[in-house]
Design a protein around this motif. Structure first.
Motif, PDB file in Angstrom:
ATOM      1  N   UNK A  52      12.355   5.764  -1.443  1.00  0.00           N
ATOM      2  CA  UNK A  52      12.907   5.027  -0.291  1.00  0.00           C
ATOM      3  C   UNK A  52      12.786   5.723   1.056  1.00  0.00           C
ATOM      4  N   UNK A  53      13.050   7.049   1.107  1.00  0.00           N
ATOM      5  CA  UNK A  53      13.057   7.708   2.420  1.00  0.00           C
ATOM      6  C   UNK A  53      11.683   7.687   3.092  1.00  0.00           C
ATOM      7  N   UNK A  54      10.618   8.155   2.427  1.00  0.00           N
ATOM      8  CA  UNK A  54       9.307   8.060   3.091  1.00  0.00           C
ATOM      9  C   UNK A  54       8.854   6.623   3.312  1.00  0.00           C
ATOM     10  N   UNK A  55       9.246   5.698   2.423  1.00  0.00           N
ATOM     11  CA  UNK A  55       8.870   4.292   2.625  1.00  0.00           C
ATOM     12  C   UNK A  55       9.512   3.739   3.892  1.00  0.00           C
TER      13      UNK A  55
ATOM     14  N   UNK B 219       0.808  -1.224   0.000  1.00  0.00           N
ATOM     15  CA  UNK B 219       0.000   0.000   0.000  1.00  0.00           C
ATOM     16  C   UNK B 219       0.838   1.270   0.000  1.00  0.00           C
ATOM     17  N   UNK B 220       2.043   1.216   0.553  1.00  0.00           N
ATOM     18  CA  UNK B 220       2.819   2.458   0.670  1.00  0.00           C
ATOM     19  C   UNK B 220       4.194   2.369   0.003  1.00  0.00           C
ATOM     20  N   UNK B 221       5.005   1.377   0.401  1.00  0.00           N
ATOM     21  CA  UNK B 221       6.391   1.333  -0.090  1.00  0.00           C
ATOM     22  C   UNK B 221       6.468   1.174  -1.605  1.00  0.00           C
ATOM     23  N   UNK B 222       5.535   0.425  -2.188  1.00  0.00           N
ATOM     24  CA  UNK B 222       5.555   0.192  -3.637  1.00  0.00           C
ATOM     25  C   UNK B 222       5.170   1.422  -4.440  1.00  0.00           C
ATOM     26  N   UNK B 223       4.727   2.496  -3.744  1.00  0.00           N
ATOM     27  CA  UNK B 223       4.275   3.703  -4.456  1.00  0.00           C
ATOM     28  C   UNK B 223       5.066   4.950  -4.062  1.00  0.00           C
ATOM     29  N   UNK B 224       6.064   4.807  -3.199  1.00  0.00           N
ATOM     30  CA  UNK B 224       6.787   5.984  -2.706  1.00  0.00           C
ATOM     31  C   UNK B 224       8.298   5.770  -2.766  1.00  0.00           C
TER      32      UNK B 224
END
Length: 237
Positions: A126-129, A119-124
């Motif tokens: 590296x730092x925010x993920x 939901x998050x890491x695959x769309x953002x």
């Protein structure tokens, strides 16, 4: 990068979208191993490390993985990270690793980890993920610690017992006995005690959220009244 809400990521992980008290994910290990603070801290740190590293790895490869194979690829990454964390615990905290037992390898099946990766890491980037993984892990860790402390205190009358299993011999004297000659309350350290403790924590969070929401509603009419007065007189009294 500029439109990323880092404050929102922190608040979501720690409070608004906490994986344990809001999403109710990862409850099996949470309820099973929180009989003491040291057990809760060990599992919480391991889960937070897996969330951070798997989110980082998923973000780095997000441009190379097709939608058809994304979930198997994410599971393989999570499994690899869990294996690394498991080997580190075997090397440095072997007794605690044996106490936590199957629940360390079972971090792979924690829905919160795969959910954040997809939901998050695959769309953002590296730092925010990575920050999202750290905050989600920290939120999960805080709930584990609260529940572990509550169950250890009610069940054994102590806090921070056996901390040397995680921090070495220097931490052997960290135990605090809050209730002397306490005979213990068995239900607290059994599974029913875990359900009751988690229910109290969730209820406490809901009460705080309701009070914050009511306070925001009470402030809203005052803001509107002030705005109308500005338009009429040109100044706020």
């Amino acid at each position: 990068m500029s439109d990323i809400d880092y404050r929102g990521i922190v608040l979501n992980g720690l409070w608004k979208n906490n994986p344990a008290t809001v999403q109710l994910l990862g409850l099996c290990p949470l309820l099973a191993v929180t009989g003491s603070v040291v057990n809760a801290l060990g599992l919480g740190l391991a889960t937070m490390a897996v969330l951070m590293l798997s989110n980082l790895a998923v973000s780095l490869i997000r441009g190379f993985v097709t939608p058809a194979v994304r979930l198997p690829a994410f599971v393989m990454i999570i499994a690899a990270v869990v294996t690394v964390v498991e080997m580190v615990m075997q090397a440095y905290t072997f007794e605690l690793y044996e106490i936590l037992g199957i629940f360390i390898p079972l971090i792979v099946t924690n829905c919160a980890i795969l959910g954040r990766a997809d939901a998050f890491a695959a769309k953002h980037p590296p730092l925010p993920a990575m920050l999202d993984g750290m905050m989600m892990g920290a939120g999960f860790l805080v709930v584990l610690l609260l529940l572990g402390a509550l169950r250890e205190l009610v069940g054994e009358g102590t806090l921070f017992a056996n901390m040397h299993l995680l921090f070495g011999e220097a931490a052997r004297g960290w135990q605090v006995t809050l209730i002397h000659d306490y005979r213990g309350f068995l239900v607290a350290i059994l599974p029913p005690g875990a359900f009751l403790g988690l229910g109290l924590i969730i209820a406490g969070k809901n009460i705080i959220d309701k009070r914050l929401k009511d306070a925001a509603k009470r402030r809203q009419p005052m803001d509107v009244a002030a705005s109308r007065r500005v338009r009429t007189t040109g100044k706020v009294v």
